[in-house]
Write a protein that holds these residues in place. Structure first.
Motif, PDB file in Angstrom:
ATOM      1  N   GLY A 113      45.505   8.940 -27.168  1.00 40.88           N
ATOM      2  CA  GLY A 113      44.785   7.782 -27.748  1.00 40.88           C
ATOM      3  C   GLY A 113      44.876   7.835 -29.379  1.00 40.88           C
ATOM      4  N   LEU A 140      35.213   0.112 -29.755  1.00 45.45           N
ATOM      5  CA  LEU A 140      36.426   0.311 -29.912  1.00 45.45           C
ATOM      6  C   LEU A 140      36.748   1.100 -28.671  1.00 45.45           C
ATOM      7  N   GLY A 177      41.080   3.294 -23.165  1.00 46.78           N
ATOM      8  CA  GLY A 177      42.268   2.677 -22.571  1.00 46.78           C
ATOM      9  C   GLY A 177      42.633   3.150 -21.104  1.00 46.78           C
ATOM     10  N   CYS A 215      39.122  -4.480 -27.295  1.00 47.93           N
ATOM     11  CA  CYS A 215      40.020  -3.610 -26.281  1.00 47.93           C
ATOM     12  C   CYS A 215      40.996  -2.710 -26.689  1.00 47.93           C
ATOM     13  N   ASN A 216      41.286  -1.766 -25.840  1.00 46.91           N
ATOM     14  CA  ASN A 216      42.321  -1.033 -26.128  1.00 46.91           C
ATOM     15  C   ASN A 216      43.631  -1.593 -25.650  1.00 46.91           C
ATOM     16  N   ASP A 225      44.011  -3.842 -22.048  1.00 48.67           N
ATOM     17  CA  ASP A 225      43.474  -5.306 -22.627  1.00 48.67           C
ATOM     18  C   ASP A 225      43.574  -6.249 -21.692  1.00 48.67           C
ATOM     19  N   GLY A 254      37.967   7.926 -27.548  1.00 48.53           N
ATOM     20  CA  GLY A 254      39.174   8.153 -27.686  1.00 48.53           C
ATOM     21  C   GLY A 254      39.428   9.722 -28.183  1.00 48.53           C
ATOM     22  N   THR A 262      41.709   9.651 -33.121  1.00 47.91           N
ATOM     23  CA  THR A 262      41.588   8.253 -33.154  1.00 47.91           C
ATOM     24  C   THR A 262      40.230   8.267 -34.200  1.00 47.91           C
TER      25      THR A 262
END
Length: 583
Positions: free
Chosen positions: A13, A186, A189, A214-215, A219, A264, A268
């Motif tokens: 991440g 944020l 994912g 979206c990651n 996404d 994350g 991140t």
């Protein structure tokens, strides 16, 4: 002893610094429009009544179930999960978590409309260390049926009185309510339930309007989230956008963003708070934030699983081996709450038998696609450090074997098994000495608190509840473990899944050492600034839970569970039990 390469271990991440010219590709006009849209709706959100918010959540529940076939299909396609295989059930769990979250928030709002605060399923009680303990599970009869003899509590920080806890509950619905700010979420994912839960918490617990970014890893879910949350999007209270790290950085620095929440790694967080690259490192060293607004985060963890020695039957060994193996194998190992370090007692006579049973369980699981970026490199780096690690299961194109590192040296502070989240299909085991169960547990707690990176969640597995000395030692361990969620006899990820618990790091991390993050989410009873959540379950459930990896066909059970969690009733309970009990 083999050593790691001179380059640092890759971490999950962590967004790379945007390459030269990348920021020029950011759709600033579109992102500005998204922020402006929700910013213009702040006053309307503030004036949206509790009754209207209940209606919005009811639409979210209906729309999420309506989009579920496409949501599940796309998630399976992206992760390489074939139809009809057990992995499909994992994606149904995630969707079920979202609808349960929305339904529990709706129920809390109904309580607020009637009583001024969410109604806990039991009275506040005095807890250890001058704490107040709030019971949160089981929340109803359906919870008691599905999770027999299981309970969960939220612990408030020491020194807070029961009266203060009650007065602070549902703080965003007190008069006058706080002015809404625009929160940037944020999204994660790896798991499709995280970003939806985060935005629901921001909106319905913290009273904020939201831009969800979206990651890039997932996404592809954006159209399904647009459909699931269209009531909030149509109202102007939510916008869902996509983009790379440069788009996230642009939004994080937007003047109309008043709060940021991310899921994350610690890298991140640092990239958001201090900026990427050498400039960001210099800011971090000097304590100079790039963003001035508050940033909360749910980060990674080297999640421990403490095995309390006892006399286990062959069936016990098989059950708990499948339980621990599931803690790694779920979602191909790409979970922040995955089992990363198994802590055993060196003197436990059944240690070898238990480790062999875990290896057998992992070897029986089919290989999973290593879909998360950087997984192969991380996997290789750990194996360079531990070339004698056990490689289990088949290997195919794009997949990684399950890895168990046996006998990691607990006295080696540089072992990455203890210092780095292995965000892939790997976990380690270390054995601690102890003349008694009590001594072993005290050492295990010390090891977790002082040698393992992160404070998100920890699990203990113990059979000898009837032994007074063992019970006292377990209670002391639960009290002293500095983790945001501690679970006894149940994977601590259950605290995440059930939503009634708080979910996040143990309090106290700072910007320059964020580890597992700061702040909490979930917490549908809206308890203010909780310290930790504690779950306790029986040593074994019968029948074995459908979410265990390796179940023949969990999809029907977990699909039925999604409908039960959305609308608990005899009409949804009976199909769920029938599917769960089907051989």
């Amino acid at each position: 002893m083999p050593v790691l390469p001179s380059a640092p271990l890759p971490t999950r991440g962590a967004p790379a610094s945007a390459p030269p010219g990348a920021s020029a590709a950011v759709d600033r006009e579109g992102l500005d429009a998204a922020v402006a849209s929700v910013a213009a709706s702040r006053e309307r959100w503030a004036n949206t009544s509790v009754g209207e918010r209940i209606g919005l959540l009811e639409r979210v529940i209906i729309d999420t179930l309506a989009t579920s076939p496409d949501w599940i299909a796309d998630a399976c396609r992206a992760k390489g999960i074939d139809p009809g295989t057990p992995g499909v059930g994992e994606e149904w769990i995630n969707l079920a978590i979202v609808v349960r979250n929305a339904r529990l928030l709706r129920d809390s709002l109904r309580d607020i409309r009637r009583d001024g605060r969410p109604r806990l399923p039991g009275p506040l009680a005095a807890g250890p260390g001058n704490r107040v303990v709030a019971p949160v599970f089981p929340a109803d009869a359906y919870d008691r049926i599905l999770y027999p003899a299981t309970r969960a509590e939220v612990w408030l920080p020491p020194g807070r009185t029961a009266g203060e806890v009650s007065r602070q509950q549902a703080w965003a619905y007190r008069q006058p309510p706080p002015d809404p700010v625009v929160e940037l979420v944020l999204g994660a994912g790896n798991v499709s339930s995280i970003a939806p839960r985060d935005l629901l918490y921001a909106m319905f617990v913290e009273n904020r309007v939201v831009v969800l970014k979206c990651n890039p890893v997932n996404d592809y879910l954006a159209p399904h989230w647009q459909r699931a949350f269209r009531a909030l999007v149509q109202g102007g209270f939510l916008r869902i956008v996509t983009g790379d790290a440069a788009a996230g950085a642009y939004l994080a620095g937007h003047p109309d963003i008043g709060h940021i929440h991310l899921t994350g790694s610690d890298k991140t967080f640092e990239a958001v708070v201090f900026g990427p690259g050498p400039d960001g490192a210099a800011r971090k060293a000097h304590g100079e934030r790039l963003v001035e607004v508050p940033v909360t985060a749910e980060g990674g963890n080297v999640s421990p699983v403490i095995i309390v020695p006892g006399r286990w039957s062959s069936a016990d060994l098989r059950y708990q081996a499948a339980h621990v193996a599931t803690m790694l194998a779920n979602n191909a190992g790409f979970n922040c709450n995955a089992a990363r370090v198994l802590i055993t007692a060196a003197a436990w006579p059944q240690r070898e038998a238990f480790l062999a049973a875990i290896e057998h369980a992992l070897a029986s699981f089919p290989p999973r696609r290593a879909y998360y970026p950087g997984a192969a490199e991380l996997h290789t780096a750990f194996l360079q450090r531990h070339p004698d690690a056990r490689r289990l299961g088949d290997i195919g194109e794009g997949t990684l074997p399950w890895i168990l590192v046996r006998g990691a040296d607990s006295k080696d502070p540089e072992d990455p098994c203890f210092t780095t989240e292995a965000f892939c299909s790997l976990m380690a085991e270390t054995a601690l000495a102890g003349e008694s169960t009590s001594e072993f547990l005290d050492r295990a707690v010390q090891f977790c608190n002082h040698s393992l990176w992160g404070t998100l969640c920890a699990t203990l597995i113990v059979k000898s509840h009837r032994d007074a000395q063992t019970a006292a030692s377990v209670n002391r361990a639960v009290r002293d473990l500095r983790y945001g969620s501690v679970a006894v006899n149940l994977w601590a990820a259950s605290a995440y899944a059930l939503n009634v618990c708080s979910w996040g790091a143990y309090p106290g991390h700072t910007d320059d050492d964020i580890q597992s993050g700061c702040g909490t989410v979930a917490n549908t009873f809206m308890l203010h600034d909780p310290e930790k959540s504690v779950m306790r379950a029986p040593f074994r459930y019968r029948p074995r839970p459908a979410w265990f990896t390796g179940d023949n066909n969990p999809e029907p059970t977990l699909r039925a569970l999604a409908h039960l969690w959305a609308n608990p009733s005899p009409a949804t309970l009976i199909p769920t039990l029938a599917a769960a009990l089907r051989p």
